[in-house]
Design an enzyme around this catalytic site. Structure first.
Site, PDB file in Angstrom:
ATOM      1  CE  LYS A 106      -1.841   2.353   3.419  1.00  0.00           C
ATOM      2  NZ  LYS A 106      -2.076   2.994   4.533  1.00  0.00           N
TER       3      LYS A 106
ATOM      4  CG  ASP B  51      -7.204   3.122   1.596  1.00  0.00           C
ATOM      5  OD1 ASP B  51      -8.292   2.348   0.693  1.00  0.00           O
ATOM      6  OD2 ASP B  51      -7.292   4.193   2.020  1.00  0.00           O
TER       7      ASP B  51
END
Ligand code: SF4
Length: 296
Positions: free
Chosen positions: A193, A212
């Site tokens: 991420k 996310d």
């Protein structure tokens, strides 16, 4: 007022219970073209309206739905329609974390885990004024940084990650944030991420899709994935979303999660995606609900 022009309002229960399964006037895409996964029906008032077909009631209809018209949530046309509507909703969105360079974005992204961008944006200007360069961070011990980032939560681990990443960047990468994703992933506290945020938002490199909490929740609600693991969700999204949209898609979904598609009580009555979304936890719906289209 002629039939079919009455604007619907959400039921007090939070779920629009009286919705008809066919022939309703519903929100449509701007070009009014049918959307993949749906067949058209004649709405009252003569307008064409999309009709969900995946949960048909009669055995014959169920049997016929097994044919080529079966609802496919990741049909290219449906995905394209979702992307088009996201463009209409969020045409120019970017990363909300304040930063002036790749290092600052890396730090801000590490600090944003289990926190809010608003919270992080209060902290980062102070720490970057106190420690202007990556070398300044590399000279710290994690304990020295802890008080400055305490308000972002999980500050001990985050402090170790930030200081550890700074030390490695100085020792192994000449103080520069690498643009190679595999190298980025060797830094303490950096998973896919964070690497995708830095590569996409700063270097404009589409190496993956940022997954996310917002992207996880909304991708599952929109049935773009059934997975729970962020890595598998990213793989699913990379398969169905054109690479040139990976960066913008992530930003748009994150903004959608902040503005409308909340974890609790999403604002479905105001959502442009409403008539192509079958999420089980919608607060308002003009289409069938799919019980498995739900957040984790
Ligand atoms: S209709 Fe509701 S659940 Fe679906 S994307 Fe929009 S806000 Fe989220």
């Amino acid at each position: 007022m002629p039939l079919g022009t009455i604007v619907r309002q959400p039921a007090k229960t939070g779920r629009h219970e009286g919705v008809r399964k066919t022939g309703e006037i519903q929100k449509k895409s701007q070009n009014n073209k049918p959307i993949a996964g749906y067949r058209s029906g004649k709405a009252r008032g003569g307008m064409e309206a999309p009709v969900a077909i995946d949960r048909v009631s009669s055995p014959a209809a169920r049997k016929s739905a097994k044919g080529s018209n079966r609802y496919n949530p990741i049909a290219p046309e449906r995905v394209a329609e979702i992307l088009k509507r996201l463009n209409e909703l969020y045409p120019d969105v970017t990363c909300a974390l304040i930063h002036k360079n790749a290092w600052e974005l890396l730090v801000a992204t590490i600090l944003s885990a289990q926190s809010t961008d608003v919270n992080v944006n209060k902290v980062t200007p102070i720490i970057f004024k106190k420690y202007p360069t990556v070398q300044d961070f590399a000279a710290l011990s994690p304990e020295e940084l802890e008080p400055d980032i305490r308000s972002t939560g999980f500050f001990r681990n985050k402090s170790k990650s930030v200081v550890g990443a700074a030390k490695m960047l100085v020792q192994d990468f000449g103080g520069e944030v690498p643009t190679d994703i595999d190298q980025l992933l060797t830094l303490p506290g950096v998973a896919r991420k964070t690497a995708n945020v830095v590569l996409g938002s700063w270097f404009k490199m589409a190496e993956g899709v940022v997954v996310d909490t917002h992207v996880t929740r909304i991708s599952r609600r929109l049935e773009l994935t059934k997975e729970e693991d962020p890595k598998k969700i990213e793989q699913d999204l990379m398969q169905i979303i054109p690479r040139e949209r990976w960066i913008l898609f992530s930003h748009q979904i994150i903004w959608h999660g902040r503005k409308l598609c909340f974890a609790r009580k999403p604002q479905c009555a105001e959502c442009l995606l409403e008539n192509i979304c079958h999420a089980a936890d919608k607060t308002w719906s003009t289409v069938d609900i799919h019980k498995n289209a739900r957040p984790l």
